[in-house]
Scaffold this active site. Structure first.
Site, PDB file in Angstrom:
ATOM      1  N   GLY A  95      -3.338 -15.038  14.796  1.00 44.52           N
ATOM      2  CA  GLY A  95      -2.617 -14.363  13.708  1.00 44.52           C
ATOM      3  C   GLY A  95      -3.492 -13.410  12.915  1.00 44.52           C
ATOM      4  O   GLY A  95      -3.157 -13.044  11.781  1.00 44.52           O
TER       5      GLY A  95
ATOM      6  N   LYS B 204      -6.241   2.622   3.557  1.00 43.65           N
ATOM      7  CA  LYS B 204      -7.159   2.046   2.558  1.00 43.65           C
ATOM      8  C   LYS B 204      -8.192   3.086   2.110  1.00 43.65           C
ATOM      9  O   LYS B 204      -8.547   3.167   0.942  1.00 43.65           O
ATOM     10  CB  LYS B 204      -7.848   0.808   3.138  1.00 43.65           C
TER      11      LYS B 204
ATOM     12  N   GLU C  35      -5.122  -4.004  -7.019  1.00 44.66           N
ATOM     13  CA  GLU C  35      -6.443  -4.341  -6.480  1.00 44.66           C
ATOM     14  C   GLU C  35      -6.376  -4.796  -5.019  1.00 44.66           C
ATOM     15  O   GLU C  35      -7.268  -4.517  -4.223  1.00 44.66           O
ATOM     16  CB  GLU C  35      -7.085  -5.438  -7.344  1.00 44.66           C
TER      17      GLU C  35
ATOM     18  N   ALA D 253      -8.099  -7.008   0.071  1.00 47.23           N
ATOM     19  CA  ALA D 253      -7.390  -8.204  -0.454  1.00 47.23           C
ATOM     20  C   ALA D 253      -7.928  -8.608  -1.825  1.00 47.23           C
ATOM     21  O   ALA D 253      -7.803  -7.845  -2.780  1.00 47.23           O
ATOM     22  CB  ALA D 253      -7.453  -9.335   0.552  1.00 47.23           C
TER      23      ALA D 253
ATOM     24  N   GLY E  87      -5.884 -12.400   4.201  1.00 43.90           N
ATOM     25  CA  GLY E  87      -5.544 -13.826   4.081  1.00 43.90           C
ATOM     26  C   GLY E  87      -4.600 -14.002   2.908  1.00 43.90           C
ATOM     27  O   GLY E  87      -4.769 -13.378   1.864  1.00 43.90           O
TER      28      GLY E  87
ATOM     29  N   LYS F 116       0.813  -1.237   0.000  1.00 41.71           N
ATOM     30  CA  LYS F 116       0.000   0.000   0.000  1.00 41.71           C
ATOM     31  C   LYS F 116       0.842   1.281   0.000  1.00 41.71           C
ATOM     32  O   LYS F 116       0.306   2.366  -0.204  1.00 41.71           O
ATOM     33  CB  LYS F 116      -0.877   0.031   1.260  1.00 41.71           C
TER      34      LYS F 116
ATOM     35  N   VAL G   9      -6.697  -2.794  -1.122  1.00 42.39           N
ATOM     36  CA  VAL G   9      -7.879  -2.632  -0.273  1.00 42.39           C
ATOM     37  C   VAL G   9      -8.734  -3.890  -0.419  1.00 42.39           C
ATOM     38  O   VAL G   9      -9.020  -4.316  -1.538  1.00 42.39           O
ATOM     39  CB  VAL G   9      -8.724  -1.404  -0.705  1.00 42.39           C
TER      40      VAL G   9
ATOM     41  N   LEU H  73     -10.998  -8.870  -2.862  1.00 44.72           N
ATOM     42  CA  LEU H  73     -12.317  -8.329  -3.254  1.00 44.72           C
ATOM     43  C   LEU H  73     -12.157  -7.254  -4.330  1.00 44.72           C
ATOM     44  O   LEU H  73     -11.221  -6.460  -4.271  1.00 44.72           O
ATOM     45  CB  LEU H  73     -13.019  -7.707  -2.033  1.00 44.72           C
TER      46      LEU H  73
ATOM     47  N   GLU I  60      -1.808  -7.706  13.576  1.00 42.40           N
ATOM     48  CA  GLU I  60      -0.368  -7.535  13.419  1.00 42.40           C
ATOM     49  C   GLU I  60       0.292  -8.009  14.724  1.00 42.40           C
ATOM     50  O   GLU I  60      -0.386  -8.073  15.765  1.00 42.40           O
ATOM     51  CB  GLU I  60      -0.040  -6.036  13.208  1.00 42.40           C
TER      52      GLU I  60
ATOM     53  N   ASP J 155      -4.098   1.668   9.357  1.00 40.13           N
ATOM     54  CA  ASP J 155      -4.230   0.818   8.171  1.00 40.13           C
ATOM     55  C   ASP J 155      -5.573   1.092   7.469  1.00 40.13           C
ATOM     56  O   ASP J 155      -5.637   1.154   6.238  1.00 40.13           O
ATOM     57  CB  ASP J 155      -4.122  -0.648   8.592  1.00 40.13           C
TER      58      ASP J 155
HETATM   59  N1  LIG Z   1      -1.250 -11.125   4.171  1.00 39.46           N
HETATM   60  C1  LIG Z   1      -2.398 -10.542   3.808  1.00 39.46           C
HETATM   61  O1  LIG Z   1      -3.505 -11.003   4.124  1.00 39.46           O
HETATM   62  C2  LIG Z   1      -2.361  -9.301   2.957  1.00 39.46           C
HETATM   63  C3  LIG Z   1      -3.564  -8.757   2.468  1.00 39.46           C
HETATM   64  C4  LIG Z   1      -3.512  -7.624   1.624  1.00 39.46           C
HETATM   65  C5  LIG Z   1      -2.285  -7.048   1.342  1.00 39.46           C
HETATM   66  N2  LIG Z   1      -1.154  -7.579   1.874  1.00 39.46           N
HETATM   67  C6  LIG Z   1       0.120  -6.932   1.584  1.00 39.46           C
HETATM   68  O2  LIG Z   1       0.968  -7.835   0.887  1.00 39.46           O
HETATM   69  C7  LIG Z   1       2.326  -7.506   1.149  1.00 39.46           C
HETATM   70  C8  LIG Z   1       3.071  -8.785   1.571  1.00 39.46           C
HETATM   71  O3  LIG Z   1       2.487  -9.299   2.741  1.00 39.46           O
HETATM   72  P1  LIG Z   1       3.046 -10.658   3.392  1.00 39.46           P
HETATM   73  O4  LIG Z   1       2.077 -11.016   4.462  1.00 39.46           O
HETATM   74  O5  LIG Z   1       3.359 -11.640   2.340  1.00 39.46           O
HETATM   75  O6  LIG Z   1       4.430 -10.129   4.038  1.00 39.46           O
HETATM   76  P2  LIG Z   1       5.633 -11.008   4.605  1.00 39.46           P
HETATM   77  O7  LIG Z   1       5.199 -12.419   4.886  1.00 39.46           O
HETATM   78  O8  LIG Z   1       6.239 -10.218   5.702  1.00 39.46           O
HETATM   79  O9  LIG Z   1       6.680 -11.095   3.382  1.00 39.46           O
HETATM   80  C9  LIG Z   1       7.355  -9.980   2.913  1.00 39.46           C
HETATM   81  C10 LIG Z   1       8.400 -10.427   1.907  1.00 39.46           C
HETATM   82  O10 LIG Z   1       8.949  -9.256   1.290  1.00 39.46           O
HETATM   83  C11 LIG Z   1      10.380  -9.387   1.291  1.00 39.46           C
HETATM   84  N3  LIG Z   1      10.993  -8.067   1.214  1.00 39.46           N
HETATM   85  C12 LIG Z   1      11.073  -7.101   2.148  1.00 39.46           C
HETATM   86  N4  LIG Z   1      11.707  -6.010   1.667  1.00 39.46           N
HETATM   87  C13 LIG Z   1      12.044  -6.302   0.385  1.00 39.46           C
HETATM   88  C14 LIG Z   1      12.714  -5.595  -0.653  1.00 39.46           C
HETATM   89  N5  LIG Z   1      13.165  -4.356  -0.471  1.00 39.46           N
HETATM   90  N6  LIG Z   1      12.873  -6.199  -1.848  1.00 39.46           N
HETATM   91  C15 LIG Z   1      12.439  -7.459  -2.058  1.00 39.46           C
HETATM   92  N7  LIG Z   1      11.773  -8.184  -1.118  1.00 39.46           N
HETATM   93  C16 LIG Z   1      11.597  -7.613   0.087  1.00 39.46           C
HETATM   94  C17 LIG Z   1      10.660 -10.120   2.577  1.00 39.46           C
HETATM   95  O11 LIG Z   1      11.976 -10.629   2.523  1.00 39.46           O
HETATM   96  P3  LIG Z   1      12.842 -10.840   3.887  1.00 39.46           P
HETATM   97  O12 LIG Z   1      12.339 -12.120   4.443  1.00 39.46           O
HETATM   98  O13 LIG Z   1      14.238 -10.925   3.375  1.00 39.46           O
HETATM   99  O14 LIG Z   1      12.588  -9.640   4.738  1.00 39.46           O
HETATM  100  C18 LIG Z   1       9.580 -11.197   2.495  1.00 39.46           C
HETATM  101  O15 LIG Z   1       9.966 -12.218   1.616  1.00 39.46           O
HETATM  102  C19 LIG Z   1       2.300  -6.422   2.230  1.00 39.46           C
HETATM  103  O16 LIG Z   1       2.444  -5.153   1.656  1.00 39.46           O
HETATM  104  C20 LIG Z   1       0.897  -6.564   2.838  1.00 39.46           C
HETATM  105  O17 LIG Z   1       0.421  -5.358   3.402  1.00 39.46           O
HETATM  106  C21 LIG Z   1      -1.155  -8.698   2.647  1.00 39.46           C
END
Ligand SMILES: NC(=O)c1ccc[n+]([C@@H]2O[C@H](COP(=O)([O-])OP(=O)(O)OC[C@H]3O[C@@H](n4cnc5c(N)ncnc54)[C@H](OP(=O)(O)O)[C@@H]3O)[C@@H](O)[C@H]2O)c1
Length: 356
Positions: free
Chosen positions: A202, A220, A143, A148, A336, A116, A146, A150, A205, A216
């Site tokens: 989980g 959005k 998309e 996820a 999710g 975001k 906001v 949807l 945060e 957050d």
């Molecule tokens: N999970 C959800 O339900 C959800 C829903 C909507 C949106 N999102 C968004 O999706 C994104 C990812 O979420 P996530 O839950 O997958 O996060 P996550 O599990 O914390 O994974 C983040 C990944 O990004 C890598 N990373 C960090 N900085 C980087 C950089 N500069 N260049 C390349 N890779 C980098 C991390 O590597 P390292 O391990 O080396 O740090 C890790 O592999 C976030 O922006 C989150 O807000 C998530």
């Protein structure tokens, strides 16, 4: 046949599932749509794996063969291998990567992002990024910023672009806060019990104050507002944080957890002081007539769509000229890793189809 080359930045919760989902639908995309979706680069924050295309064993390959990298290495690799239809997929929460969006666009990449940050920096940056995209004829899809998976960003954008006057958007934009207030309204349980369950499952945060602060939700809301051409900054949004001053600021996470019982009387009083047949919901609201963006706790009728919300669902009500009395409602899982990865993949396919 059209080949599309993805550089996937981030292999955490969402990124890993996204890569698996690409492997699962690869053949079908090829057979049914003539799209060859390839992933020649995958990275985390420090390491990158360069290949001609990843396969189902990508996790092992990454462990064995990844190397230290910076963004220029990725750009050079795409150039040296003459990889066409390049898409940088940002599934990180990294500001450093966002700082490289303009460079990536300049070097010929489209951008798809679950992150975001780029859409919630200053309005100046927001405009500059869009100018760069226009100049280079590149696209930027987000998309999952906001709700996820949807289809909320696209819906709001489509309404606006088709000249529909959107007057209000209101809803529950956070899965964790949805769960907390849906449960608190139904169950006779102390607020901190519900908060602890959400933390252990989980849903929040690691520091639940990041959710309770409302920031957050504000991000959005800003993203949707900007889709409607409303020029606003994040710090101009009125946010009613759910974290009392004495539990924020200097208070450590451990201290907050120990003292979270102090939240109980605050929310119990709010619950008791509302009129019967209403329930508490933490909402984001954009009111175009009054030009306000607001995040706050409010009471809504139990019988309303917001009052009927269950589990961790998000719900967005969109009011406009055509959806005047009855809003257009979009509801479902708003977080999710699987639904988010699917949403990112859906953006990738949409973009890939436009490159045919
Ligand atoms: N999970 C959800 O339900 C959800 C829903 C909507 C949106 N999102 C968004 O999706 C994104 C990812 O979420 P996530 O839950 O997958 O996060 P996550 O599990 O914390 O994974 C983040 C990944 O990004 C890598 N990373 C960090 N900085 C980087 C950089 N500069 N260049 C390349 N890779 C980098 C991390 O590597 P390292 O391990 O080396 O740090 C890790 O592999 C976030 O922006 C989150 O807000 C998530």
């Amino acid at each position: 046949m059209t080949t599309v080359n993805l550089a996937i930045f981030g292999i955490g919760n969402v990124g890993s599932i996204l890569i698996d989902q690409v492997q699962d639908i690869k053949q079908r995309l090829l057979d049914e749509q003539g799209l060859d979706l390839r992933i020649p680069v995958i990275t985390n924050s420090a390491l990158a794996y360069f290949t001609d295309d990843t396969n189902k064993n990508w996790q092992t390959d990454f462990k064995k063969s990844s190397v230290n990298y910076d963004i220029l290495d990725v750009i050079k690799y795409f150039k040296s291998q003459q990889l066409k239809n390049a898409i940088a997929v940002d599934v990180t929460a990294s500001k450093t990567l966002v700082d490289n969006y303009e460079l990536l666009i300049e070097k010929g990449f489209h951008i798809i992002s679950a992150n975001k940050i780029a859409n919630t920096l200053s309005q100046d940056y927001y405009n500059r990024l869009r100018r760069a995209l226009k100049e280079k004829g590149k696209r930027y899809l987000y998309e999952t910023n906001v709700g996820a998976g949807l289809p909320i960003v696209e819906t709001v954008k489509n309404l606006y672009q088709s000249g529909e006057n959107v007057t209000k958007i209101r809803g529950v934009f956070s899965g964790s806060l949805s769960y907390i207030f849906n449960t608190f309204s139904e169950a006779e349980k102390p607020f901190n019990d519900i908060l602890n369950t959400a933390l252990l499952d989980g849903l929040t945060e690691p520091d639940p104050r990041d959710d309770l602060s409302g920031k957050d939700v504000a991000r959005k809301l800003l993203i949707l507002a900007r889709e409607l051409g409303i020029k606003h900054e994040l710090n101009e949004i009125k946010v009613a944080s759910l974290v009392p001053e004495e539990l924020g600021g200097e208070t450590t996470l451990e201290q907050f957890k120990e003292r979270s019982y102090e939240l109980n009387s605050i929310f119990e009083n709010k619950k008791k002081s509302q009129s019967p047949d209403t329930v508490l919901r933490y909402i984001g609201e954009l009111d175009d007539l009054n030009k306000t963006l607001e995040v706050r706790l409010t009471s809504v009728p139990k019988s309303s769509p917001l009052g009927q919300l269950k589990g961790t669902d998000n719900l967005f009500e969109i009011y406009s000229e055509s959806y005047d009395k009855q809003p257009l409602v979009i509801q479902g899982a708003g977080a999710g890793k699987s639904v988010t990865a699917r949403g990112v993949l859906s953006d990738i396919i949409k973009l890939a189809q436009s490159l045919k």
